[in-house]
Design a protein around this motif. Structure first.
Motif, mmCIF file in Angstrom:
data_model
loop_
_atom_site.group_PDB
_atom_site.id
_atom_site.type_symbol
_atom_site.label_atom_id
_atom_site.label_comp_id
_atom_site.label_asym_id
_atom_site.label_seq_id
_atom_site.Cartn_x
_atom_site.Cartn_y
_atom_site.Cartn_z
ATOM 1 N N ASP A 1 35.437 22.839 39.000
ATOM 2 C CA ASP A 1 34.474 23.002 40.082
ATOM 3 C C ASP A 1 34.856 24.141 41.030
ATOM 4 O OD1 ASP A 1 36.713 21.638 41.029
ATOM 5 O OD2 ASP A 1 35.573 20.548 42.549
ATOM 6 N N LYS A 2 36.088 24.664 40.894
ATOM 7 C CA LYS A 2 36.523 25.770 41.739
ATOM 8 C C LYS A 2 36.351 27.135 41.048
ATOM 9 C CE LYS A 2 37.975 23.017 45.001
ATOM 10 N NZ LYS A 2 37.241 22.903 46.283
ATOM 11 N N LEU A 3 36.037 27.106 39.763
ATOM 12 C CA LEU A 3 35.916 28.365 39.029
ATOM 13 C C LEU A 3 34.874 29.322 39.626
ATOM 14 C CD1 LEU A 3 36.330 27.360 35.271
ATOM 15 C CD2 LEU A 3 37.748 28.940 36.577
ATOM 16 N N PRO A 4 33.680 28.836 40.010
ATOM 17 C CA PRO A 4 32.718 29.772 40.620
ATOM 18 C C PRO A 4 33.263 30.461 41.864
ATOM 19 C CG PRO A 4 31.622 27.740 39.991
ATOM 20 C CD PRO A 4 33.087 27.497 39.826
ATOM 21 N N LEU A 5 34.036 29.735 42.680
ATOM 22 C CA LEU A 5 34.613 30.339 43.880
ATOM 23 C C LEU A 5 35.656 31.388 43.520
ATOM 24 C CD1 LEU A 5 35.069 27.195 46.186
ATOM 25 C CD2 LEU A 5 33.302 28.969 46.331
ATOM 26 N N VAL A 6 36.454 31.104 42.492
ATOM 27 C CA VAL A 6 37.452 32.068 42.038
ATOM 28 C C VAL A 6 36.782 33.325 41.494
ATOM 29 C CG1 VAL A 6 39.296 32.480 40.367
ATOM 30 C CG2 VAL A 6 39.164 30.291 41.560
ATOM 31 N N VAL A 7 35.747 33.129 40.685
ATOM 32 C CA VAL A 7 35.004 34.267 40.133
ATOM 33 C C VAL A 7 34.440 35.126 41.259
ATOM 34 C CG1 VAL A 7 32.943 34.943 38.845
ATOM 35 C CG2 VAL A 7 34.449 33.156 37.950
ATOM 36 N N LEU A 8 33.829 34.483 42.244
ATOM 37 C CA LEU A 8 33.228 35.214 43.365
ATOM 38 C C LEU A 8 34.283 35.971 44.165
ATOM 39 C CD1 LEU A 8 30.740 35.894 45.066
ATOM 40 C CD2 LEU A 8 31.147 33.778 46.367
ATOM 41 N N ALA A 9 35.412 35.306 44.454
ATOM 42 C CA ALA A 9 36.467 35.939 45.245
ATOM 43 C C ALA A 9 37.040 37.153 44.520
ATOM 44 C CB ALA A 9 37.561 34.925 45.548
ATOM 45 N N GLN A 10 37.303 37.009 43.214
ATOM 46 C CA GLN A 10 37.863 38.122 42.447
ATOM 47 C C GLN A 10 36.857 39.263 42.336
ATOM 48 O OE1 GLN A 10 41.188 38.076 41.040
ATOM 49 N NE2 GLN A 10 41.267 36.393 42.492
ATOM 50 N N PHE A 11 35.586 38.920 42.161
ATOM 51 C CA PHE A 11 34.537 39.941 42.076
ATOM 52 C C PHE A 11 34.456 40.746 43.372
ATOM 53 C CE2 PHE A 11 30.077 40.855 43.211
ATOM 54 C CZ PHE A 11 29.812 41.857 42.290
ATOM 55 N N ILE A 12 34.450 40.061 44.490
ATOM 56 C CA ILE A 12 34.369 40.744 45.788
ATOM 57 C C ILE A 12 35.590 41.641 45.998
ATOM 58 C CG2 ILE A 12 34.407 40.400 48.294
ATOM 59 C CD1 ILE A 12 32.745 37.866 47.832
ATOM 60 N N ALA A 13 36.772 41.130 45.627
ATOM 61 C CA ALA A 13 37.992 41.914 45.805
ATOM 62 C C ALA A 13 37.970 43.172 44.937
ATOM 63 C CB ALA A 13 39.206 41.060 45.452
ATOM 64 N N LYS A 14 37.531 43.043 43.703
ATOM 65 C CA LYS A 14 37.511 44.195 42.795
ATOM 66 C C LYS A 14 36.510 45.246 43.248
ATOM 67 C CE LYS A 14 38.913 41.445 38.777
ATOM 68 N NZ LYS A 14 38.465 40.830 37.501
ATOM 69 N N VAL A 15 35.324 44.813 43.642
ATOM 70 C CA VAL A 15 34.326 45.766 44.127
ATOM 71 C C VAL A 15 34.808 46.415 45.426
ATOM 72 C CG1 VAL A 15 31.956 46.032 44.962
ATOM 73 C CG2 VAL A 15 32.420 44.579 42.985
ATOM 74 N N GLY A 16 35.493 45.624 46.262
ATOM 75 C CA GLY A 16 36.027 46.168 47.501
ATOM 76 C C GLY A 16 37.015 47.295 47.262
ATOM 77 N N VAL A 17 37.865 47.139 46.239
ATOM 78 C CA VAL A 17 38.805 48.209 45.894
ATOM 79 C C VAL A 17 38.048 49.459 45.467
ATOM 80 C CG1 VAL A 17 40.602 48.913 44.259
ATOM 81 C CG2 VAL A 17 40.666 46.631 45.276
#
Length: 238
Positions: free
Chosen positions: A184-200
């Protein structure tokens, strides 16, 4: 502006390819084993895999390759990176699996650093290939649509799609049902990693501009994929 680069040779293409592959292998082999946590202003406590700081740089090099040399040349580099990453994963698995000498007591530490499960390695390979090809195709198409203007829109836009595909494929494929990350935490992990990668990617946009402008002048190349074969499995440089 070039319409075909089939027979061209370039001064810096090989260097960009080496940089791409180096960043890709290092960020996947060295970064994933360490989980970091920092307290960031406005965001609070952030927990992330250390590799997320460097993996997006491979997408920056992918943007540069497609923008300057075209999709077909970028496609060859993506497959080169895929082969290098596959070999590095196989080598790490093989060395971890070898029985340690009785007097060598670092096996557990070695397994933590380099012993990614086959499922994680496979997920990384599939996600990388899919994400990089989506990134390259989107950038190539957007360059034609925008007639070469507004470079930032296609570097960031292609990264949104490419990193989105990478994150959506990797985390569920690697961790769903394993208990390592609660399902149930996977969507949050996916979102957090996506935001971090795009931010870089966004932070590195000024550097991307400088490298792209330098290469276009040095190579006398600014490729437009107007008649390109976008089949990802072709290795033709056209």
């Amino acid at each position: 502006m070039s319409a075909t680069n089939k027979t061209r040779t370039y001064k810096y293409y090989d260097f960009v390819m080496v940089a791409f592959v180096t960043v890709l292998v290092c960020s996947n082999l060295i970064g994933p084993a360490k989980i970091s946590q920092i307290n960031a202003p406005f965001f609070g406590t952030l927990t992330f895999g250390a590799g997320v700081l460097f993996f997006p740089i491979s997408f920056v090099f992918g943007d540069i390759l497609t923008e300057v040399y075209g999709y077909a040349r970028s496609r060859r580099v993506i497959w080169t990176g895929f082969a290098a990453l596959a070999f590095a994963s196989f080598m790490a698995w093989m060395i971890v699996a070898l029985p340690p000498a009785p007097f060598w007591h670092n096996q557990q530490a070695y397994e933590v650093a380099f012993g990614s499960a086959w499922r994680v390695s496979l997920a990384g390979l599939v996600a990388f290939a899919a994400g990089e090809f989506v990134n390259s195709v989107v950038l190539a198409k957007m360059k034609v649509w925008t007639q070469g203007r507004w470079l930032w829109t296609r570097t960031i836009g292609s990264t949104i799609f490419g990193e989105g595909v990478d994150s959506i494929i990797f985390y569920p494929l690697a961790f769903y049902g394993t208990g390592i990350i609660p399902d149930d935490k996977l969507p949050l992990v996916v979102l957090a990693q996506f935001i971090a990668k795009v931010g870089v990617e966004v932070l590195l946009t000024p550097l991307t501009y400088k490298i792209v402008n330098f290469l276009k002048k040095a190579e006398n190349e600014d490729f437009y994929d107007t008649n390109t074969n976008f089949n990802p499995f072709s290795l033709e440089a056209k």
